[in-house]
Write a protein that holds these residues in place. Sequence first.
Motif, PDB file in Angstrom:
ATOM      1  N   LYS A   1      -0.886 -60.314  22.646  1.00 42.13           N
ATOM      2  CA  LYS A   1      -0.432 -61.482  22.627  1.00 42.13           C
ATOM      3  C   LYS A   1      -0.047 -61.784  21.388  1.00 42.13           C
ATOM      4  CE  LYS A   1      -3.538 -63.569  25.998  1.00 42.13           C
ATOM      5  NZ  LYS A   1      -4.517 -64.680  26.332  1.00 42.13           N
ATOM      6  N   THR A   2       1.182 -62.087  21.146  1.00 39.21           N
ATOM      7  CA  THR A   2       1.816 -62.409  19.612  1.00 39.21           C
ATOM      8  C   THR A   2       2.505 -63.554  19.639  1.00 39.21           C
ATOM      9  OG1 THR A   2       3.977 -61.179  20.174  1.00 39.21           O
ATOM     10  CG2 THR A   2       1.958 -59.580  19.363  1.00 39.21           C
ATOM     11  N   GLY A   3       2.749 -64.193  18.427  1.00 37.07           N
ATOM     12  CA  GLY A   3       3.542 -65.466  18.246  1.00 37.07           C
ATOM     13  C   GLY A   3       4.581 -65.481  17.590  1.00 37.07           C
ATOM     14  N   GLY A   4       5.024 -63.974  17.101  1.00 38.97           N
ATOM     15  CA  GLY A   4       6.136 -64.102  16.268  1.00 38.97           C
ATOM     16  C   GLY A   4       7.603 -63.911  17.055  1.00 38.97           C
ATOM     17  N   ILE A   5       8.445 -65.035  16.763  1.00 40.66           N
ATOM     18  CA  ILE A   5       9.718 -65.118  17.371  1.00 40.66           C
ATOM     19  C   ILE A   5      10.483 -64.250  16.125  1.00 40.66           C
ATOM     20  CG2 ILE A   5      11.789 -66.802  17.990  1.00 40.66           C
ATOM     21  CD1 ILE A   5       9.130 -68.680  18.264  1.00 40.66           C
ATOM     22  N   ARG A   6      11.082 -63.208  16.536  1.00 38.93           N
ATOM     23  CA  ARG A   6      11.841 -62.313  15.602  1.00 38.93           C
ATOM     24  C   ARG A   6      13.311 -62.593  15.717  1.00 38.93           C
ATOM     25  NH1 ARG A   6       7.677 -58.271  14.568  1.00 38.93           N
ATOM     26  NH2 ARG A   6       6.087 -59.788  13.941  1.00 38.93           N
ATOM     27  N   SER A   7      13.861 -62.658  14.531  1.00 42.35           N
ATOM     28  CA  SER A   7      15.205 -62.518  14.106  1.00 42.35           C
ATOM     29  C   SER A   7      15.723 -61.386  13.343  1.00 42.35           C
ATOM     30  CB  SER A   7      15.745 -63.890  13.551  1.00 42.35           C
ATOM     31  OG  SER A   7      15.209 -64.018  12.226  1.00 42.35           O
ATOM     32  N   SER A   8      16.806 -61.244  12.957  1.00 41.97           N
ATOM     33  CA  SER A   8      17.427 -60.194  12.035  1.00 41.97           C
ATOM     34  C   SER A   8      17.054 -60.579  10.801  1.00 41.97           C
ATOM     35  CB  SER A   8      18.907 -60.303  12.117  1.00 41.97           C
ATOM     36  OG  SER A   8      19.511 -61.290  11.509  1.00 41.97           O
ATOM     37  N   ARG A   9      17.098 -59.753   9.699  1.00 43.22           N
ATOM     38  CA  ARG A   9      16.733 -60.314   8.480  1.00 43.22           C
ATOM     39  C   ARG A   9      17.631 -61.346   7.807  1.00 43.22           C
ATOM     40  NH1 ARG A   9      14.762 -55.629   4.368  1.00 43.22           N
ATOM     41  NH2 ARG A   9      14.069 -57.417   3.335  1.00 43.22           N
ATOM     42  N   GLU A  10      18.934 -61.053   8.081  1.00 42.73           N
ATOM     43  CA  GLU A  10      20.043 -62.155   7.563  1.00 42.73           C
ATOM     44  C   GLU A  10      19.515 -63.439   8.388  1.00 42.73           C
ATOM     45  OE1 GLU A  10      24.613 -63.028   7.918  1.00 42.73           O
ATOM     46  OE2 GLU A  10      23.740 -61.133   8.452  1.00 42.73           O
ATOM     47  N   ASP A  11      19.412 -63.503   9.426  1.00 46.79           N
ATOM     48  CA  ASP A  11      19.023 -64.698   9.837  1.00 46.79           C
ATOM     49  C   ASP A  11      17.701 -65.287   9.428  1.00 46.79           C
ATOM     50  OD1 ASP A  11      21.430 -64.921  11.394  1.00 46.79           O
ATOM     51  OD2 ASP A  11      20.626 -64.156  13.159  1.00 46.79           O
ATOM     52  N   GLY A  12      16.827 -64.391   9.296  1.00 49.36           N
ATOM     53  CA  GLY A  12      15.417 -64.867   8.857  1.00 49.36           C
ATOM     54  C   GLY A  12      15.534 -65.515   7.334  1.00 49.36           C
ATOM     55  N   ASN A  13      16.565 -64.614   6.545  1.00 43.49           N
ATOM     56  CA  ASN A  13      16.766 -65.449   5.262  1.00 43.49           C
ATOM     57  C   ASN A  13      17.375 -66.854   5.502  1.00 43.49           C
ATOM     58  OD1 ASN A  13      15.860 -63.297   4.010  1.00 43.49           O
ATOM     59  ND2 ASN A  13      17.886 -62.493   3.909  1.00 43.49           N
ATOM     60  N   VAL A  14      18.159 -67.099   6.281  1.00 39.08           N
ATOM     61  CA  VAL A  14      18.728 -68.348   6.585  1.00 39.08           C
ATOM     62  C   VAL A  14      17.689 -69.358   7.225  1.00 39.08           C
ATOM     63  CG1 VAL A  14      20.386 -69.781   7.606  1.00 39.08           C
ATOM     64  CG2 VAL A  14      21.120 -67.459   6.846  1.00 39.08           C
ATOM     65  N   MET A  15      17.040 -68.753   8.146  1.00 43.60           N
ATOM     66  CA  MET A  15      15.741 -69.731   8.342  1.00 43.60           C
ATOM     67  C   MET A  15      14.719 -70.342   7.254  1.00 43.60           C
ATOM     68  SD  MET A  15      13.990 -71.360  10.860  1.00 43.60           S
ATOM     69  CE  MET A  15      14.259 -70.761  12.552  1.00 43.60           C
ATOM     70  N   TRP A  16      14.525 -69.317   6.536  1.00 42.79           N
ATOM     71  CA  TRP A  16      13.520 -69.533   5.349  1.00 42.79           C
ATOM     72  C   TRP A  16      14.064 -70.426   4.379  1.00 42.79           C
ATOM     73  CZ3 TRP A  16       8.692 -68.313   4.115  1.00 42.79           C
ATOM     74  CH2 TRP A  16       8.359 -68.670   2.811  1.00 42.79           C
ATOM     75  N   ASP A  17      15.158 -70.445   4.123  1.00 48.78           N
ATOM     76  CA  ASP A  17      16.017 -71.630   2.981  1.00 48.78           C
ATOM     77  C   ASP A  17      15.959 -72.938   3.788  1.00 48.78           C
ATOM     78  OD1 ASP A  17      16.155 -69.686   1.193  1.00 48.78           O
ATOM     79  OD2 ASP A  17      18.437 -69.008   1.678  1.00 48.78           O
ATOM     80  N   PHE A  18      16.083 -72.854   5.310  1.00 46.43           N
ATOM     81  CA  PHE A  18      16.463 -74.206   5.908  1.00 46.43           C
ATOM     82  C   PHE A  18      15.288 -74.815   6.508  1.00 46.43           C
ATOM     83  CE2 PHE A  18      17.426 -76.728   9.953  1.00 46.43           C
ATOM     84  CZ  PHE A  18      18.402 -77.398   9.568  1.00 46.43           C
ATOM     85  N   ALA A  19      14.287 -74.186   6.860  1.00 43.26           N
ATOM     86  CA  ALA A  19      12.901 -74.881   7.617  1.00 43.26           C
ATOM     87  C   ALA A  19      11.977 -74.861   6.471  1.00 43.26           C
ATOM     88  CB  ALA A  19      12.566 -74.119   8.733  1.00 43.26           C
ATOM     89  N   LEU A  20      11.984 -75.754   5.671  1.00 46.67           N
ATOM     90  CA  LEU A  20      10.992 -76.128   4.561  1.00 46.67           C
ATOM     91  C   LEU A  20       9.765 -76.732   5.432  1.00 46.67           C
ATOM     92  CD1 LEU A  20      13.191 -77.345   2.095  1.00 46.67           C
ATOM     93  CD2 LEU A  20      12.623 -74.998   2.320  1.00 46.67           C
ATOM     94  N   TYR A  21       8.678 -77.062   4.664  1.00 45.00           N
ATOM     95  CA  TYR A  21       7.369 -77.683   5.172  1.00 45.00           C
ATOM     96  C   TYR A  21       7.784 -78.829   5.769  1.00 45.00           C
ATOM     97  CZ  TYR A  21       2.431 -79.380   5.344  1.00 45.00           C
ATOM     98  OH  TYR A  21       1.516 -79.928   5.845  1.00 45.00           O
ATOM     99  N   GLU A  22       7.214 -79.163   6.985  1.00 45.39           N
ATOM    100  CA  GLU A  22       7.454 -80.477   7.600  1.00 45.39           C
ATOM    101  C   GLU A  22       9.032 -80.597   8.367  1.00 45.39           C
ATOM    102  OE1 GLU A  22       5.944 -83.799   5.527  1.00 45.39           O
ATOM    103  OE2 GLU A  22       3.794 -83.244   6.006  1.00 45.39           O
ATOM    104  N   THR A  23       9.726 -79.610   8.334  1.00 41.99           N
ATOM    105  CA  THR A  23      11.002 -79.631   9.105  1.00 41.99           C
ATOM    106  C   THR A  23      10.556 -79.716  10.475  1.00 41.99           C
ATOM    107  OG1 THR A  23      12.118 -78.526   7.339  1.00 41.99           O
ATOM    108  CG2 THR A  23      13.236 -78.270   9.489  1.00 41.99           C
TER     109      THR A  23
END
Length: 182
Positions: free
Chosen positions: A154-176
């Motif tokens: 049972k895992t909850g990680g929705i995985r992406s490439s590192r490049e897409d993960g970097n973009v998500m990190w920059d976009f999805a701030l707290y309370e997004t």
Amino acid sequence: MSRSSSGFVAGLTAAALAVVGFLAYQASANAPDDLNARPDKSPTAPSRSPKDKADPLKLPAGSGAGRRVVYSLDGDRVWLVGESGKVKRTYKVTPSTVDPSPGSYTVGSRTGQVIGSDGVQIEHVVRFTSVDGIAIGFSAALSGSTQKPDPAKKTGGIRSSREDGNVMWDFALYETKVVVVR
């Protein structure tokens, strides 16, 4: 007790405290801020229309308005949508073995780097809910792997490439806002 044995005991005690501190940090980093968060189950819950399925890159109808992350359970795809409603980026993801219910959530916690529930070293973890005690969120494996998780775990990680993960990190701030659609 001699000096050497008291030094040895002090060293073991310090090592044990360090391990306990590390494990406590990992546990707190993997837990969402609000374990009682529930999806918005309003009558206007987003869904995909047959027209949307014809173009998998098209933002699903009924996914809300304004700045948000949209995650399609059936399409295994994420859209990052700007304030104007225009898609800034879309990409495929590898789903976890535990899915969130369709609905509206907000980013509740973020962690730069941690070991995932599947034992994989991950980065840029953006969590938005939990299901039966399993934190659900977006992340990228440091190895760059996006292989499917073991269905027996049972895992909850929705995985992406590192490049897409970097973009998500920059976009999805707290309370997004995060909108999950079928």
